[in-house]
Design an enzyme around this catalytic site. Structure first.
Site, PDB file in Angstrom:
ATOM      1  N   SER A 239     -53.857  94.547 -77.266  1.00 22.29           N
ATOM      2  CA  SER A 239     -54.623  93.362 -77.621  1.00 22.29           C
ATOM      3  C   SER A 239     -54.055  92.729 -78.891  1.00 22.29           C
ATOM      4  CB  SER A 239     -56.097  93.736 -77.779  1.00 22.29           C
ATOM      5  OG  SER A 239     -56.898  92.580 -77.915  1.00 22.29           O
ATOM      6  N   ASP A 331     -57.896  89.940 -66.690  1.00 19.83           N
ATOM      7  CA  ASP A 331     -58.197  90.008 -68.120  1.00 19.83           C
ATOM      8  C   ASP A 331     -59.016  88.777 -68.502  1.00 19.83           C
ATOM      9  OD1 ASP A 331     -58.159  90.023 -70.939  1.00 19.83           O
ATOM     10  OD2 ASP A 331     -56.166  90.936 -71.009  1.00 19.83           O
ATOM     11  N   HIS A 366     -58.918  93.841 -69.467  1.00 16.86           N
ATOM     12  CA  HIS A 366     -58.248  93.843 -70.765  1.00 16.86           C
ATOM     13  C   HIS A 366     -58.047  95.247 -71.326  1.00 16.86           C
ATOM     14  CE1 HIS A 366     -57.043  91.878 -74.521  1.00 16.86           C
ATOM     15  NE2 HIS A 366     -57.824  92.705 -75.182  1.00 16.86           N
TER      16      HIS A 366
END
Length: 431
Positions: A239, A331, A366
């Site tokens: 991330s 995501d 994600h």
């Protein structure tokens, strides 16, 4: 009344790393007997998580989770690790939970039980036919854990057993902040000196320049460690950590990573802003944040708008080491798949596209974690830059394909690290 048989439950290994597979077998059942296999975990946050599958014993009175079909439960079909990856909070639990191990010096404990019939609720009120307790560890025996408070850098260093020298990794998580150690511990268990870094708490990092030097210093702490091969140090980010990974690899004149891994990342990094300012973007532009029917925040579209602005992106054309991008097509927090496409375009244009490896998984969200971690589609999220601000973020993904992606991507990550940090040759940019 006790059943007229005594089932025998075997779970092997009873103590293992979290990425090792289990073999679960129940014997001495009546042939054709319906049973439920159930797993229960009591988290460090005092919440209970469970998974279960419905089975029918074969003509020998045996159920093998690896070989037999689950006809119902939290997973179906032939799933050898379904009792772990399909775990979810028990009914009545708090909302927005995410299962994470914070104290990696102790194991995750799972109670595996066998119940008569196909049970769907009230497990804790029922008496199982038999049970077994297993341990799952992020940190292998002999791995050293060392607190780092050096040159302004805060983190935890994990060192594999043995004299070394070993390859090294700088390991960075995302915008939630804090010191997250479990992936670093697992990487050390596979032979890499890994530094889990805390990069949000420092009050000294009030400028983009100071922040950049912080990452360079952390990388050099690993590189200069006596048990690390200084020419074999990589960076691993998830991330927001992926964004940092690409930024440092592209812009630093003193940090030369041997390879980089970016999971669920983007390449948005305005050069004159700190990470706290970057992560504040959804807060200051909340009118552009979508919500779903459950009022879960969806941030991917907000970041997607930055794709057309070159001044907001890392100049990935400068990256001169192998880089692996691991992304999910569902995501909902970042436009990771669109970013991967743009990164490939930019790197190809710069002549370093041969250094890029992309892996994209359908129906995957994600939070691509180490294998067999329960899928988290949405959870409460405290924005590190705004301590009092908590939202429920939609991460995305569907449980079965997301879990498959976690298992497959971890194999690819370990293979990529082996190739680029342990083998004698690895590709570099064309000079």
């Amino acid at each position: 009344m006790s059943p007229p048989f005594s089932p025998i439950l075997s779970v092997q290994p009873t103590r293992a790393l979290v990425d090792e597979k289990l073999k679960v077998v129940v014997e001495n059942l009546p042939p054709g007997s319906p049973v439920t296999l159930h797993s229960l975990h009591h988290s460090e946050d005092e919440d209970y998580w469970e998974a279960y599958g419905h089975y029918v014993s074969d003509f020998r009175g045996i159920v093998s989770v690896a070989e037999d079909l689950s006809f119902g439960g939290t997973y179906t079909g032939k799933e050898d690790m379904g009792l772990l990856w399909s775990m979810r909070p028990v009914p009545g639990s708090r909302k927005g939970l995410r299962l994470r191990k914070m104290n990696i010096c102790s194991p995750l404990l799972f109670n595996i039980s066998v119940y008569s019939g196909h049970v769907t609720e009230g497990f804790r009120e029922e008496t199982p036919l038999t049970s077994a307790l297993i341990e799952r560890w992020y940190m292998a025996p002999g791995v050293k854990r060392i607190d780092i408070r050096e040159r302004g850098v805060r983190g935890t260093l994990f060192i594999p057993p043995g004299p070394g020298p070993f390859p090294g990794l700088l390991d960075m998580w995302g915008g939630g902040g804090g010191l997250i150690e479990y992936r670093s511990a697992l990487l050390a268990s596979h032979g890499y000196v890994s530094l889990a870094m805390d990069y949000f708490r420092s009050q000294e990092l009030e400028s983009a320049e100071l922040e950049f030097k912080y990452f360079e210093t952390a990388f050099n702490i690993i590189k200069e460690h006596p048990q690390v091969n200084p020419d074999r140090v990589g960076i691993f980010g998830l991330s927001l950590g992926s964004l940092v990974t690409m930024h440092v690899a592209a812009e630093s004149t003193i940090v030369k990573p041997r390879c980089c891994i970016c999971v669920s990342g983007s390449h948005f990094y305005p050069h004159d802003r700190t990470l706290k300012e970057v992560i504040m973007e959804p807060m200051t532009n909340s009118h552009r944040v979508r919500v779903d029917e459950n009022n879960h925040h969806i941030w991917r579209d907000l970041w997607k708008e930055l794709l057309s602005d070159p001044s907001k992106k890392v100049d990935v054309g400068k990256i001169n080491c192998p880089i692996l991008l691991v992304n999910g097509q569902d995501d909902q927090n970042a436009p990771a798949d669109e970013c991967a496409e743009d990164i490939a375009h930019l790197m190809n244009a710069a002549g370093n596209g041969h250094l890029l490896t992309r892996v994209l998984y359908p129906d995957t969200g994600h939070l691509i974690e180490p294998p067999y971690s329960p899928h988290c589609r949405a959870s409460n999220f405290r924005v590190a830059a705004v301590a009092e601000k908590t939202v429920t973020l939609l991460w995305g993904g569907q449980t079965k394909p997301h879990s498959d992606a976690q298992e497959d991507s971890w194999k690819k990550i370990l293979s990529f690290l082996q190739q680029n940090l342990y083998s004698s040759t690895s590709p570099r940019a064309k000079l």
